[in-house]
Design a protein around this motif. Sequence first.
Motif, PDB file in Angstrom:
ATOM      1  N   VAL A  20      23.716  56.083  30.320  1.00 59.26           N
ATOM      2  CA  VAL A  20      22.417  55.410  30.198  1.00 59.26           C
ATOM      3  C   VAL A  20      21.273  56.334  30.583  1.00 59.26           C
ATOM      4  N   SER A  21      20.097  55.917  30.176  1.00 59.78           N
ATOM      5  CA  SER A  21      18.884  56.547  30.679  1.00 59.78           C
ATOM      6  C   SER A  21      17.910  55.461  31.084  1.00 59.78           C
ATOM      7  N   ALA A  22      17.568  55.471  32.353  1.00 57.31           N
ATOM      8  CA  ALA A  22      16.594  54.487  32.844  1.00 57.31           C
ATOM      9  C   ALA A  22      15.197  54.878  32.396  1.00 57.31           C
ATOM     10  N   LYS A  23      15.100  56.109  31.831  1.00 57.31           N
ATOM     11  CA  LYS A  23      13.790  56.582  31.373  1.00 57.31           C
ATOM     12  C   LYS A  23      13.556  56.131  29.933  1.00 57.31           C
ATOM     13  N   THR A  24      14.531  56.364  29.052  1.00 59.59           N
ATOM     14  CA  THR A  24      14.350  56.017  27.636  1.00 59.59           C
ATOM     15  C   THR A  24      14.966  54.654  27.296  1.00 59.59           C
ATOM     16  N   GLY A  25      15.825  54.149  28.148  1.00 57.23           N
ATOM     17  CA  GLY A  25      16.479  52.869  27.865  1.00 57.23           C
ATOM     18  C   GLY A  25      17.781  53.023  27.099  1.00 57.23           C
ATOM     19  N   GLN A  26      18.111  54.237  26.734  1.00 60.67           N
ATOM     20  CA  GLN A  26      19.353  54.492  26.012  1.00 60.67           C
ATOM     21  C   GLN A  26      20.557  53.918  26.766  1.00 60.67           C
ATOM     22  N   GLY A  27      21.392  53.183  26.026  1.00 63.63           N
ATOM     23  CA  GLY A  27      22.653  52.704  26.595  1.00 63.63           C
ATOM     24  C   GLY A  27      22.546  51.485  27.502  1.00 63.63           C
ATOM     25  N   ILE A  28      21.345  51.030  27.774  1.00 69.57           N
ATOM     26  CA  ILE A  28      21.221  49.954  28.771  1.00 69.57           C
ATOM     27  C   ILE A  28      21.712  48.609  28.237  1.00 69.57           C
ATOM     28  N   ASN A  29      21.424  48.348  26.956  1.00 75.64           N
ATOM     29  CA  ASN A  29      21.984  47.111  26.389  1.00 75.64           C
ATOM     30  C   ASN A  29      23.505  47.130  26.410  1.00 75.64           C
ATOM     31  N   ASP A  30      24.084  48.274  26.086  1.00 74.76           N
ATOM     32  CA  ASP A  30      25.544  48.381  26.118  1.00 74.76           C
ATOM     33  C   ASP A  30      26.070  48.159  27.540  1.00 74.76           C
TER      34      ASP A  30
END
Length: 370
Positions: free
Chosen positions: A222-232
């Motif tokens: 995940v990246s808390a900066k870009t939001g990548q992977g957070i839904n997963d």
Amino acid sequence: TEFVSANDLASLMNVSVNDVIKVCMQLGMFVSINQRLDAEAITIIADEFGYSIDFITSEDEQALEQLEEDAVEDLEERAPIVTIMGHVDHGKTSLLDYIRDANVTSGEAGGITQHIGAYKVKTESGRTVTFLDTPGHEAFTAMRARGAKVTDVVIIVVAADDSVMPQTKEAINHAQAAGVPIIIALNKIDKPAANPDKVREELAQLNILVEEWGGKYQSQEVSAKTGQGINDLLEKVLLEAELLELKANKNRNAVGTVIEAALDKGRGYVATMLVQTGTLKVGDIVLAGSHYGRVKAMTDHRGRKMKEAGPSTPVQLLGLDGAPQAGDKFLVMESEREAREIASNRSQVQREQSLRTRKHITLDEIGRRL
Ligand code: GDP
Ligand code: MG
């Protein structure tokens, strides 16, 4: 009282404390006059003097028993309650903030985010997850030490551009000791220096083998900066929760746990409470630790007024006569007088024993045998 010493026991049985101590020594127990006796010791000693013991469980334990009392057909699925733990600077706060701010539905717009120590979000798939926003794992540990079991799933954050660190290990140990399932978030994946495989390797050395490597632990980059992977990540939390079959009965008086509480200059005592079962309503009489009060108002983490709050819902509550401690259980009482009495008894006990640890079993009554 919540605490029985050799001295107390002697006077309850109307014998001299020296006799109690003598009997203890004969039984191989060496106790001093004011030493706290545990339930087993009390039972054995009392028996020597011809007394039998009735242990009356405390309100807290009654509340827990009520939790188990619900008929199966009254139980409905509830949202998982999640705590994020990990080493300092690995991104706990950033993740919590991202999740809270990204999962704002249009109907919620307008509210100003307040830090209330817990919040509930809707995921893209339309399901809900409750996050405890406690500072590090100190709060988790403190709550556990107070016997509060509030977290269903722990997310362990490890920065992918860093390593498994002492607090990572500590967090894993805490989660494992509490028997709470772990999901690994490999954060800061946006950074060029990110090397998630190195972290997976270090985790494997701690016996935390991720699914991708044939292990049992779910993990997500995940990246808390870009939001990548957070839904997963959220979907993985929900998957874990499904296995736990989390259920509660919303049609009963609320029972839950105090997350934090403080005195607010303008508003009086403000407590963040997590409803675990039942539905908490404005007007309810709440007993929380050694405090009580009628619920004057409840708000969510956006400061919006709520009339009621069901299972797995955190609320900010106004109306208590003081600040209960994090980890204190709360429950709704039928009578204000009874709530006041229990609260004031508890305050007195706390004052008298402020330096002693809390006892789990309450000895309310010693009944003479025959
Ligand atoms: P905490 O101590 O675990 O709560 O960590 P913070 O959330 O305060 O994050 C520590 C630092 O890492 C801050 O400067 C954040 O902006 C930064 N940070 C957190 N997550 C990410 C991420 O996913 N990518 C990048 N590039 N920086 C991050
Ligand atoms: Mg932080």
